[in-house]
Design a protein around this motif. Structure first.
Motif, PDB file in Angstrom:
ATOM      1  N   MET A  25       0.820  -1.198   0.000  1.00 34.47           N
ATOM      2  CA  MET A  25       0.000   0.000   0.000  1.00 34.47           C
ATOM      3  C   MET A  25       0.862   1.259   0.000  1.00 34.47           C
ATOM      4  O   MET A  25       0.570   2.224  -0.686  1.00 34.47           O
ATOM      5  N   ARG A  26       1.940   1.230   0.782  1.00 35.69           N
ATOM      6  CA  ARG A  26       2.831   2.387   0.847  1.00 35.69           C
ATOM      7  C   ARG A  26       3.470   2.674  -0.516  1.00 35.69           C
ATOM      8  O   ARG A  26       3.599   3.822  -0.911  1.00 35.69           O
ATOM      9  N   GLU A  27       3.852   1.616  -1.232  1.00 33.19           N
ATOM     10  CA  GLU A  27       4.480   1.790  -2.543  1.00 33.19           C
ATOM     11  C   GLU A  27       3.505   2.435  -3.535  1.00 33.19           C
ATOM     12  O   GLU A  27       3.894   3.306  -4.316  1.00 33.19           O
ATOM     13  N   ARG A  28       2.259   2.025  -3.499  1.00 26.59           N
ATOM     14  CA  ARG A  28       1.260   2.610  -4.404  1.00 26.59           C
ATOM     15  C   ARG A  28       1.032   4.083  -4.098  1.00 26.59           C
ATOM     16  O   ARG A  28       0.905   4.903  -5.004  1.00 26.59           O
ATOM     17  N   MET A  29       0.984   4.421  -2.812  1.00 22.32           N
ATOM     18  CA  MET A  29       0.784   5.816  -2.420  1.00 22.32           C
ATOM     19  C   MET A  29       1.984   6.665  -2.843  1.00 22.32           C
ATOM     20  O   MET A  29       1.825   7.771  -3.348  1.00 22.32           O
ATOM     21  N   THR A  30       3.173   6.130  -2.648  1.00 28.86           N
ATOM     22  CA  THR A  30       4.372   6.854  -3.061  1.00 28.86           C
ATOM     23  C   THR A  30       4.386   7.060  -4.570  1.00 28.86           C
ATOM     24  O   THR A  30       4.718   8.149  -5.052  1.00 28.86           O
ATOM     25  N   THR A  31       4.014   6.033  -5.309  1.00 26.40           N
ATOM     26  CA  THR A  31       3.959   6.151  -6.770  1.00 26.40           C
ATOM     27  C   THR A  31       2.931   7.191  -7.194  1.00 26.40           C
ATOM     28  O   THR A  31       3.194   8.010  -8.079  1.00 26.40           O
ATOM     29  N   ALA A  32       1.779   7.201  -6.555  1.00 25.45           N
ATOM     30  CA  ALA A  32       0.733   8.176  -6.876  1.00 25.45           C
ATOM     31  C   ALA A  32       1.201   9.595  -6.577  1.00 25.45           C
ATOM     32  O   ALA A  32       0.976  10.522  -7.372  1.00 25.45           O
ATOM     33  N   LEU A  33       1.863   9.784  -5.450  1.00 25.70           N
ATOM     34  CA  LEU A  33       2.355  11.118  -5.099  1.00 25.70           C
ATOM     35  C   LEU A  33       3.482  11.567  -6.026  1.00 25.70           C
ATOM     36  O   LEU A  33       3.555  12.745  -6.411  1.00 25.70           O
ATOM     37  N   ASP A  34       4.362  10.644  -6.395  1.00 25.23           N
ATOM     38  CA  ASP A  34       5.423  10.969  -7.354  1.00 25.23           C
ATOM     39  C   ASP A  34       4.843  11.373  -8.700  1.00 25.23           C
ATOM     40  O   ASP A  34       5.302  12.315  -9.335  1.00 25.23           O
ATOM     41  N   THR A  35       3.822  10.646  -9.135  1.00 23.65           N
ATOM     42  CA  THR A  35       3.167  10.957 -10.404  1.00 23.65           C
ATOM     43  C   THR A  35       2.505  12.330 -10.351  1.00 23.65           C
ATOM     44  O   THR A  35       2.654  13.130 -11.276  1.00 23.65           O
ATOM     45  N   ALA A  36       1.795  12.599  -9.266  1.00 25.58           N
ATOM     46  CA  ALA A  36       1.142  13.903  -9.117  1.00 25.58           C
ATOM     47  C   ALA A  36       2.173  15.022  -9.106  1.00 25.58           C
ATOM     48  O   ALA A  36       1.986  16.069  -9.746  1.00 25.58           O
ATOM     49  N   GLY A  37       3.278  14.815  -8.409  1.00 19.08           N
ATOM     50  CA  GLY A  37       4.335  15.824  -8.366  1.00 19.08           C
ATOM     51  C   GLY A  37       4.935  16.087  -9.740  1.00 19.08           C
ATOM     52  O   GLY A  37       5.155  17.242 -10.126  1.00 19.08           O
ATOM     53  N   LEU A  38       5.205  15.024 -10.479  1.00 24.08           N
ATOM     54  CA  LEU A  38       5.772  15.175 -11.812  1.00 24.08           C
ATOM     55  C   LEU A  38       4.809  15.913 -12.738  1.00 24.08           C
ATOM     56  O   LEU A  38       5.219  16.803 -13.503  1.00 24.08           O
ATOM     57  N   LEU A  39       3.531  15.582 -12.670  1.00 23.62           N
ATOM     58  CA  LEU A  39       2.545  16.253 -13.519  1.00 23.62           C
ATOM     59  C   LEU A  39       2.400  17.729 -13.141  1.00 23.62           C
ATOM     60  O   LEU A  39       2.208  18.580 -14.019  1.00 23.62           O
ATOM     61  N   LEU A  40       2.497  18.048 -11.858  1.00 17.99           N
ATOM     62  CA  LEU A  40       2.433  19.448 -11.446  1.00 17.99           C
ATOM     63  C   LEU A  40       3.657  20.230 -11.920  1.00 17.99           C
ATOM     64  O   LEU A  40       3.540  21.390 -12.337  1.00 17.99           O
ATOM     65  N   VAL A  41       4.819  19.618 -11.876  1.00 18.36           N
ATOM     66  CA  VAL A  41       6.029  20.274 -12.396  1.00 18.36           C
ATOM     67  C   VAL A  41       5.882  20.508 -13.903  1.00 18.36           C
ATOM     68  O   VAL A  41       6.219  21.580 -14.423  1.00 18.36           O
ATOM     69  N   ALA A  42       5.372  19.514 -14.615  1.00 20.46           N
ATOM     70  CA  ALA A  42       5.155  19.648 -16.056  1.00 20.46           C
ATOM     71  C   ALA A  42       4.153  20.755 -16.359  1.00 20.46           C
ATOM     72  O   ALA A  42       4.352  21.552 -17.285  1.00 20.46           O
ATOM     73  N   ALA A  43       3.080  20.818 -15.576  1.00 19.01           N
ATOM     74  CA  ALA A  43       2.077  21.868 -15.782  1.00 19.01           C
ATOM     75  C   ALA A  43       2.673  23.243 -15.516  1.00 19.01           C
ATOM     76  O   ALA A  43       2.409  24.204 -16.249  1.00 19.01           O
ATOM     77  N   GLY A  44       3.486  23.352 -14.489  1.00 23.05           N
ATOM     78  CA  GLY A  44       4.142  24.628 -14.187  1.00 23.05           C
ATOM     79  C   GLY A  44       5.101  25.060 -15.276  1.00 23.05           C
ATOM     80  O   GLY A  44       5.152  26.239 -15.643  1.00 23.05           O
TER      81      GLY A  44
END
Length: 59
Positions: A1-20
């Motif tokens: 479960m922790r790995e999935r949450m970390t992956t989701a947060l990493d993905t969200a962070g990367l997409l926010l950097v791309a959007a910025g």
């Protein structure tokens, strides 16, 4: 479960950097700024997949 949450947060962070990055260059490139966002996402994916690691180096 922790790995999935970390992956989701990493993905969200990367997409926010791309959007910025895309929003930052929109003034000069217009809709072509989407290409900048795409490059950021592809680069992040490439680095996360391990393709950016040197062979024979530290892991």
């Amino acid at each position: 479960m922790r790995e999935r949450m970390t992956t989701a947060l990493d993905t969200a962070g990367l997409l926010l950097v791309a959007a910025g990055a895309g929003a930052g260059v929109y003034r000069w490139l217009g809709w072509a700024a989407l290409a900048v966002s795409g490059v950021v996402v592809l680069a992040g994916s490439w680095l996360a997949s391990g393709a950016g690691r040197a062979k024979g180096g530290r892991t």
